[in-house]
Scaffold this motif. Structure first.
Motif, mmCIF file in Angstrom:
data_model
loop_
_atom_site.group_PDB
_atom_site.id
_atom_site.type_symbol
_atom_site.label_atom_id
_atom_site.label_comp_id
_atom_site.label_asym_id
_atom_site.label_seq_id
_atom_site.Cartn_x
_atom_site.Cartn_y
_atom_site.Cartn_z
ATOM 1 N N PRO A 264 0.626 -1.156 -0.101
ATOM 2 C CA PRO A 264 0.028 -0.142 0.027
ATOM 3 C C PRO A 264 0.817 1.384 -0.042
ATOM 4 C CG PRO A 264 -0.099 -1.065 2.172
ATOM 5 C CD PRO A 264 0.677 -2.128 1.221
ATOM 6 N N CYS A 265 0.075 2.275 -0.447
ATOM 7 C CA CYS A 265 0.920 3.680 -0.271
ATOM 8 C C CYS A 265 1.455 4.011 1.192
ATOM 9 C CB CYS A 265 0.139 4.924 -0.878
ATOM 10 S SG CYS A 265 0.828 6.335 -0.905
ATOM 11 N N SER A 266 0.572 3.788 2.109
ATOM 12 C CA SER A 266 0.930 4.103 3.398
ATOM 13 C C SER A 266 0.276 3.128 4.214
ATOM 14 C CB SER A 266 0.444 5.224 3.909
ATOM 15 O OG SER A 266 -0.855 5.516 3.522
ATOM 16 N N ILE A 267 0.864 2.761 5.360
ATOM 17 C CA ILE A 267 0.453 1.807 6.647
ATOM 18 C C ILE A 267 -0.845 2.828 7.236
ATOM 19 C CG2 ILE A 267 0.576 0.698 8.458
ATOM 20 C CD1 ILE A 267 3.597 0.255 7.770
ATOM 21 N N GLU A 268 -1.965 2.193 7.004
ATOM 22 C CA GLU A 268 -3.380 2.867 7.613
ATOM 23 C C GLU A 268 -3.737 2.514 9.150
ATOM 24 O OE1 GLU A 268 -6.037 2.994 4.373
ATOM 25 O OE2 GLU A 268 -4.612 3.903 3.197
ATOM 26 N N SER A 269 -3.629 1.058 9.060
ATOM 27 C CA SER A 269 -4.044 0.546 10.479
ATOM 28 C C SER A 269 -3.361 -1.090 10.330
ATOM 29 C CB SER A 269 -5.736 0.392 10.470
ATOM 30 O OG SER A 269 -6.142 -0.465 9.266
ATOM 31 N N LEU A 270 -3.776 -1.704 11.355
ATOM 32 C CA LEU A 270 -3.032 -3.022 11.480
ATOM 33 C C LEU A 270 -3.927 -4.033 10.508
ATOM 34 C CD1 LEU A 270 -1.437 -5.313 12.544
ATOM 35 C CD2 LEU A 270 -2.763 -5.641 14.423
ATOM 36 N N GLU A 271 -5.182 -3.779 10.428
ATOM 37 C CA GLU A 271 -6.166 -4.319 9.665
ATOM 38 C C GLU A 271 -5.931 -4.074 8.271
ATOM 39 O OE1 GLU A 271 -9.984 -2.995 9.721
ATOM 40 O OE2 GLU A 271 -11.027 -4.866 9.457
ATOM 41 N N GLN A 272 -5.652 -2.953 7.722
ATOM 42 C CA GLN A 272 -5.669 -2.762 6.310
ATOM 43 C C GLN A 272 -4.151 -3.358 5.934
ATOM 44 O OE1 GLN A 272 -3.029 -0.295 5.959
ATOM 45 N NE2 GLN A 272 -2.908 0.403 3.955
ATOM 46 N N PHE A 273 -2.984 -3.053 6.917
ATOM 47 C CA PHE A 273 -1.861 -3.614 6.302
ATOM 48 C C PHE A 273 -1.724 -4.980 6.452
ATOM 49 C CE2 PHE A 273 2.901 -3.998 7.204
ATOM 50 C CZ PHE A 273 3.521 -3.499 5.811
ATOM 51 N N ARG A 274 -2.281 -5.732 7.536
ATOM 52 C CA ARG A 274 -2.269 -7.131 7.492
ATOM 53 C C ARG A 274 -2.820 -7.742 6.439
ATOM 54 N NH1 ARG A 274 -4.801 -11.282 8.766
ATOM 55 N NH2 ARG A 274 -3.656 -13.004 9.680
ATOM 56 N N ALA A 275 -4.286 -7.298 5.811
ATOM 57 C CA ALA A 275 -4.891 -7.560 4.672
ATOM 58 C C ALA A 275 -3.944 -7.712 3.397
ATOM 59 C CB ALA A 275 -6.315 -6.980 4.468
ATOM 60 N N ALA A 276 -3.192 -6.476 3.294
ATOM 61 C CA ALA A 276 -2.493 -6.236 2.102
ATOM 62 C C ALA A 276 -1.325 -7.277 2.092
ATOM 63 C CB ALA A 276 -1.840 -4.783 2.148
ATOM 64 N N VAL A 277 -0.702 -7.534 3.245
ATOM 65 C CA VAL A 277 0.387 -8.349 3.186
ATOM 66 C C VAL A 277 -0.114 -9.757 3.083
ATOM 67 C CG1 VAL A 277 2.490 -9.195 4.665
ATOM 68 C CG2 VAL A 277 2.003 -6.929 4.647
ATOM 69 N N SER A 278 -1.063 -10.085 3.511
ATOM 70 C CA SER A 278 -1.709 -11.510 3.427
ATOM 71 C C SER A 278 -2.019 -11.919 1.989
ATOM 72 C CB SER A 278 -2.978 -11.641 4.429
ATOM 73 O OG SER A 278 -3.848 -12.846 4.140
ATOM 74 N N ASP A 279 -2.520 -10.877 1.156
ATOM 75 C CA ASP A 279 -2.893 -11.016 -0.296
ATOM 76 C C ASP A 279 -1.688 -11.015 -0.886
ATOM 77 O OD1 ASP A 279 -5.672 -10.906 0.265
ATOM 78 O OD2 ASP A 279 -5.671 -8.634 -0.288
ATOM 79 N N LEU A 280 -0.548 -10.267 -0.708
ATOM 80 C CA LEU A 280 0.681 -10.400 -1.529
ATOM 81 C C LEU A 280 1.266 -11.553 -1.164
ATOM 82 C CD1 LEU A 280 1.745 -6.544 -0.913
ATOM 83 C CD2 LEU A 280 0.947 -7.554 -2.987
ATOM 84 N N THR A 281 1.479 -12.088 -0.017
ATOM 85 C CA THR A 281 2.119 -13.420 0.360
ATOM 86 C C THR A 281 1.651 -14.576 -0.383
ATOM 87 O OG1 THR A 281 1.023 -13.564 2.288
ATOM 88 C CG2 THR A 281 3.393 -12.437 2.410
ATOM 89 N N ALA A 282 0.246 -14.349 -0.497
ATOM 90 C CA ALA A 282 -0.569 -15.491 -1.124
ATOM 91 C C ALA A 282 0.040 -15.608 -2.531
ATOM 92 C CB ALA A 282 -1.924 -15.456 -1.008
ATOM 93 N N MET A 283 0.282 -14.650 -3.196
ATOM 94 C CA MET A 283 0.781 -14.526 -4.635
ATOM 95 C C MET A 283 2.466 -14.736 -4.634
ATOM 96 S SD MET A 283 -1.349 -11.249 -6.194
ATOM 97 C CE MET A 283 -2.246 -10.765 -4.818
ATOM 98 N N GLY A 284 3.255 -14.943 -3.401
ATOM 99 C CA GLY A 284 4.678 -15.212 -3.616
ATOM 100 C C GLY A 284 5.410 -13.837 -3.818
ATOM 101 N N ILE A 285 4.710 -12.793 -3.211
ATOM 102 C CA ILE A 285 5.504 -11.411 -3.273
ATOM 103 C C ILE A 285 6.126 -11.376 -1.827
ATOM 104 C CG2 ILE A 285 5.283 -8.885 -3.372
ATOM 105 C CD1 ILE A 285 3.303 -9.507 -5.647
#
Ligand code: PEP
Ligand code: MN
Length: 347
Positions: free
Chosen positions: A102-123
């Motif tokens: 994400p452009c910026s970390i906005e909350s634990l929930e937002q950042f966690r969701a982003a990282v979870s989606d990215l790691t699922a794609m191998g990023i």
């Protein structure tokens, strides 16, 4: 350096200029042409004092530098590609690296969701931005110290690597235990004090090109990092300012190709900040890869409509898989070409 004297410069003028060249620790060689005299000042322009001061003499028409302002970052100095290792992910060489977040970390929930989606794609290299440089001081500046706490928590859970922008030396220390690569944003591309501090951090540095930075300025900033002891530098083209408002910036595709020729450092592109528009990120990503970029830094968000910053350019994280699928033929072609270039030519 080459000093071109004005037409009809007198012998006294030639002697004055020549003496000054010597006093600046260059050896003068006088070349008398039919109409004009040229003096070559022989010496290492990076260690001697600049002869540009000679422009002040009335008999001098112009002074031209022969050497580039950078040396350690140049391909002449180091012909093979540098590969930068960010927590096990390699940037440079014969493959294309994808960095996203994400452009910026906005909350634990937002950042966690982003990282979870990215790691699922191998990023594995994720944008983690607790400090945001914003054009207006009234805009969201990031969660700062709270954001660093969120980074620690998410890192512990997903074991990913982070790239984080720092705006000043105090943030280098604050992020030291949790980030894997520091980012120098476009607005700080020529902040030499920051570059010197970062060079001593012992971590890789991603250096963006300045908002209106020339390629030479960008490479000279990278030279600051190398001169001060950082070998692990990634260059990032993020678009330069232009007169057109349709795109946020003007992605310099030629600049990507040129930087690859001029320097051994890996060059990646940020098609998100270059375009400013979600629908333009994919074509700019394709163009970057086709021009020789070693990777891409892409902004994604689990819910971009409600993003605190850069809402119109972030790709919904659930669409990134499809985005990468569409980019794949370009990546495959570029990787094949890079691998062929790395192979020694058979007799
Ligand atoms: C960023 O990548 O978060 C950013 C602010 O980009 P830039 O410095 O290129 O504007
Ligand atoms: Mn952004």
């Amino acid at each position: 350096m080459i000093i071109i004297l004005k037409r009809h410069a007198s012998e006294t003028d030639i002697a004055t200029v020549s003496d000054m060249v010597s006093s600046l620790r260059y050896q003068p060689r006088i070349i008398r042409g039919v109409e004009q005299t040229v003096i070559a000042g022989i010496g290492d322009e990076l260690s001697n004092r600049s002869l540009e001061v000679l422009k002040n003499l009335p008999a001098v028409e112009s002074v031209i530098a022969v050497q580039k302002k950078y040396k350690l970052v140049s391909r002449e100095y180091h012909p093979s590609d540098t590969v930068v290792n960010v927590g096990g992910t390699l940037i440079g060489g014969d493959h294309i690296a994808i960095l996203a977040g994400p452009c910026s970390i906005e909350s634990l929930e937002q950042f966690r969701a982003a990282v979870s989606d990215l790691t699922a794609m191998g990023i594995r290299v994720i944008r983690a931005m607790p400090f945001k440089p914003r054009t207006s001081p009234y805009d969201f500046q990031g969660l700062k110290w709270e954001g660093i706490k969120i980074m620690r928590e998410v890192k512990e859970e997903f074991k990913v690597s982070f790239v984080s922008e720092v705006l000043g030396p105090s943030q280098i220390e604050a992020l030291a235990d949790v980030t894997d690569m520091y980012q120098v944003g476009a607005r700080n591309s020529q902040n030499y004090d920051l570059l010197e501090h970062l060079a001593r951090s012992g971590k890789p540095v991603l250096l963006k090109r300045g908002l209106a930075g020339t390629i030479e300025e960008w490479l000279t900033s990278a030279e600051y990092l190398l001169v001060n002891g950082c070998q692990q530098v990634v260059l990032c083209e993020r678009g330069i300012r232009s007169y057109d408002k349709v795109t946020r910036n003007l992605l310099d595709v030629g600049g990507i190709a040129a930087a690859k020729q001029l320097s051994h450092l890996p060059v990646i592109a940020d098609p998100s900040h270059a375009s400013g528009k979600r629908d333009l990120v994919l074509p700019l990503a394709k163009a970057s890869v086709a021009a020789g970029a070693d990777g891409l830094e892409i902004e994604i968000h689990p819910d971009p409509v409600h993003a605190y910053s850069d809402a119109s350019q972030q790709i919904p994280s659930e669409h990134l898989k499809e985005f990468l699928e569409q980019l794949k033929p370009w990546i495959q072609l570029a990787e094949t070409e890079k691998a062929a270039r790395q192979k020694p030519v058979e007799e």
